[in-house]
Design a protein around this motif. Structure first.
Motif, PDB file in Angstrom:
ATOM      1  N   ALA A 116       0.830  -1.206   0.000  1.00  0.00           N
ATOM      2  CA  ALA A 116       0.000   0.000   0.000  1.00  0.00           C
ATOM      3  C   ALA A 116       0.864   1.254   0.000  1.00  0.00           C
ATOM      4  O   ALA A 116       0.602   2.206  -0.744  1.00  0.00           O
ATOM      5  CB  ALA A 116      -0.924  -0.002   1.218  1.00  0.00           C
ATOM      6  N   PHE A 119       2.485   1.586  -3.336  1.00  0.00           N
ATOM      7  CA  PHE A 119       1.489   1.999  -4.332  1.00  0.00           C
ATOM      8  C   PHE A 119       1.232   3.500  -4.261  1.00  0.00           C
ATOM      9  O   PHE A 119       1.193   4.187  -5.290  1.00  0.00           O
ATOM     10  CB  PHE A 119       0.202   1.216  -4.094  1.00  0.00           C
ATOM     11  N   GLU A 128       2.792   4.856 -11.225  1.00  0.00           N
ATOM     12  CA  GLU A 128       1.570   4.060 -11.264  1.00  0.00           C
ATOM     13  C   GLU A 128       0.437   4.955 -11.763  1.00  0.00           C
ATOM     14  O   GLU A 128       0.277   6.082 -11.302  1.00  0.00           O
ATOM     15  CB  GLU A 128       1.244   3.532  -9.866  1.00  0.00           C
ATOM     16  N   SER A 137      -8.818   0.895 -11.351  1.00  0.00           N
ATOM     17  CA  SER A 137      -8.218   1.902 -10.480  1.00  0.00           C
ATOM     18  C   SER A 137      -8.946   1.986  -9.144  1.00  0.00           C
ATOM     19  O   SER A 137      -8.317   2.159  -8.086  1.00  0.00           O
ATOM     20  CB  SER A 137      -8.228   3.274 -11.171  1.00  0.00           C
ATOM     21  N   LYS A 140      -7.717  -0.731  -6.975  1.00  0.00           N
ATOM     22  CA  LYS A 140      -6.409  -0.423  -6.393  1.00  0.00           C
ATOM     23  C   LYS A 140      -6.558   0.428  -5.139  1.00  0.00           C
ATOM     24  O   LYS A 140      -5.922   0.169  -4.109  1.00  0.00           O
ATOM     25  CB  LYS A 140      -5.536   0.308  -7.418  1.00  0.00           C
ATOM     26  N   GLY A 143      -8.352  -1.560  -2.317  1.00  0.00           N
ATOM     27  CA  GLY A 143      -7.420  -2.553  -1.801  1.00  0.00           C
ATOM     28  C   GLY A 143      -6.344  -1.933  -0.925  1.00  0.00           C
ATOM     29  O   GLY A 143      -5.942  -2.510   0.096  1.00  0.00           O
ATOM     30  N   THR A 144      -5.876  -0.759  -1.297  1.00  0.00           N
ATOM     31  CA  THR A 144      -4.879  -0.070  -0.481  1.00  0.00           C
ATOM     32  C   THR A 144      -5.444   0.295   0.885  1.00  0.00           C
ATOM     33  O   THR A 144      -4.801   0.076   1.921  1.00  0.00           O
ATOM     34  CB  THR A 144      -4.404   1.208  -1.202  1.00  0.00           C
ATOM     35  N   THR A 147      -5.818  -2.795   3.031  1.00  0.00           N
ATOM     36  CA  THR A 147      -4.534  -3.269   3.548  1.00  0.00           C
ATOM     37  C   THR A 147      -4.140  -2.516   4.808  1.00  0.00           C
ATOM     38  O   THR A 147      -3.729  -3.113   5.815  1.00  0.00           O
ATOM     39  CB  THR A 147      -3.448  -3.104   2.474  1.00  0.00           C
ATOM     40  N   THR A 286       3.437  -6.983  -3.888  1.00  0.00           N
ATOM     41  CA  THR A 286       2.074  -7.489  -3.709  1.00  0.00           C
ATOM     42  C   THR A 286       2.031  -8.949  -3.261  1.00  0.00           C
ATOM     43  O   THR A 286       0.964  -9.448  -2.894  1.00  0.00           O
ATOM     44  CB  THR A 286       1.269  -7.368  -5.015  1.00  0.00           C
ATOM     45  N   VAL A 325      -5.751  -5.093  -5.104  1.00  0.00           N
ATOM     46  CA  VAL A 325      -4.701  -4.325  -5.774  1.00  0.00           C
ATOM     47  C   VAL A 325      -4.119  -5.113  -6.939  1.00  0.00           C
ATOM     48  O   VAL A 325      -3.900  -4.586  -8.029  1.00  0.00           O
ATOM     49  CB  VAL A 325      -3.599  -3.930  -4.767  1.00  0.00           C
ATOM     50  N   LYS A 329      -4.242  -4.119 -10.855  1.00  0.00           N
ATOM     51  CA  LYS A 329      -3.036  -3.956 -11.662  1.00  0.00           C
ATOM     52  C   LYS A 329      -2.962  -4.928 -12.830  1.00  0.00           C
ATOM     53  O   LYS A 329      -2.117  -4.774 -13.707  1.00  0.00           O
ATOM     54  CB  LYS A 329      -1.788  -4.142 -10.789  1.00  0.00           C
TER      55      LYS A 329
END
Length: 379
Positions: A116, A119, A128, A137, A140, A143-144, A147, A286, A325, A329
């Motif tokens: 995270a 990222f 990124e 997106s 992402k 997910g960040t 985390t 990841t 994430v 990606k």
């Protein structure tokens, strides 16, 4: 058929490499925790680790990259100094200190915030791409956040003990090996989080450095050498009152230094550099949850560490966020066919131009045919 198999293997190489790294890191966590439990100084462990890594990697760098190694400049050397400070000195010392306050399982789980952090930093530095209207997106970003939330759950929520692997033993001994009160847990988690920031900066800077110094083995050797010097200075200052910590015997301390030096410094820096040149720093980080699962199993069996329900819940949230994430990606690397089409188009265009030069009377028909082909391809 062989060509197709070779292409599949080439596509799988980055995944195989990072999975291998996670198994290597898992072994390091268990061995390092065992060495620290026997009284080994984390500062000394970091120094010996990079001494071993430099001795192993330097001959390969001198021989294999003799013709491709770029000339050293002041800018590159300053980047090497920064790299050796971020990872070998700051990150590893704080990581081992945090592990000393907590457990190997907790330390490796806290490391899961690294993707995270990497990222976010990659987005800030435009390494990124983020388009908020895109589902990938959005995955992402969610997910960040998941985390980071999972890491907070692991830090603040404990709950009852979960005997997943049925490792029952002397409760007094287990409490002694993994008993860390909330204050120690918070202190250790802060140290590990700061180390994660340092490691994320290391990943980003290593990616940038490889653009001007594309020699992975030589870069690894320089990082290990400078890390040994800088880490040695820190160790001499921190352990100035007890020089007996530098002694090694044929025991877990020596094994931890040799193993972590060869696998987790020498080989890891090199493999990370190779993979990041093609997939970027976020891809490498990841796969950290795999290391967490391996360490949880090994430490529960060999170190008799407790596994709390809060950490299990936090780990599940972290894994969910990380795979969001990864899915987000996946679009970044799902376009080989489009790349091949883009590479094939200039060939068609050049062939078309040659046909035009050789037979100009068919110019109108030829161009219309290519326009039709292009429209068909777009459909």
């Amino acid at each position: 058929m062989e060509c197709c198999n070779q292409k599949k293997f080439d596509r799988m190489k980055p995944f195989i490499a990072v999975v291998f790294l996670q198994f290597g890191f898992a072994g390091m966590d268990v061995l390092s925790k065992a060495a620290l439990n026997k009284g080994m100084s984390n500062y000394v462990l970091v120094v010996y680790r990079h001494v071993v890594a430099f001795v192993v990697i330097a001959p390969f760098a001198l021989i294999l990259e003799k013709k491709v190694r770029p000339k050293m400049t002041l800018s590159i050397f300053l980047k090497l100094v920064a790299l050796s400070t971020l990872e070998p000195v700051i990150d590893q010392n704080l990581y081992f200190l945090g592990m000393n306050y907590t457990t190997a399982t907790f330390a490796v789980t806290m490391i899961n915030v690294l993707p995270a952090i990497t990222f976010v930093m990659a987005c800030i530095l435009k390494l990124e791409k983020i388009k908020m209207k895109s589902v990938h997106s959005q995955a992402k970003v969610v997910g960040t956040l998941a985390t980071v939330g999972g890491a907070m759950i692991m830090t603040l929520l404990r709950g009852p003990i979960v005997n997943i692997f049925g490792t029952h033993g002397n409760s007094v001994q287990i409490q002694h090996s993994s008993g860390a009160n909330l204050q120690h847990v918070i202190k250790g988690s802060i140290m590990i989080t700061i180390g994660c920031f340092s490691c994320a900066c290391f990943m980003i800077l290593q990616t940038i450095t490889l653009e001007t110094y594309p020699a992975e083995l030589s870069l690894t050797a320089w990082i290990c050498l400078l890390g040994t010097i800088e880490g040695g200075i820190v160790a001499l200052i921190m352990e100035r009152n007890d020089y007996s910590v530098w002694s090694l015997n044929w025991d877990t301390k020596l094994l931890a230094a040799v193993y972590s030096g060869i696998v987790c410094s020498g080989m890891a820096y090199y493999i990370q550099g190779v993979v990041m040149r093609y997939r970027g720093p976020v891809f490498v980080t990841t796969f950290n949850p795999l290391c967490m699962v391996i360490v949880a199993i090994m430490s529960s069996i060999f170190l008799a560490e407790k596994i709390y329900l809060g950490r299990v819940i936090g780990a599940v949230v972290i894994i969910f966020g990380l795979y969001l994430v990864v899915w987000g990606k996946s679009k970044d690397y799902d376009t080989p066919s489009s790349i091949n089409k883009d590479e094939a188009l200039p060939v068609k265009e050049s062939a078309e131009s040659n046909d035009k030069e050789e037979s100009p009377k068919y110019e109108g028909t030829t161009s219309s045919n290519f326009v039709a082909v292009d429209r068909d391809e777009q459909v």
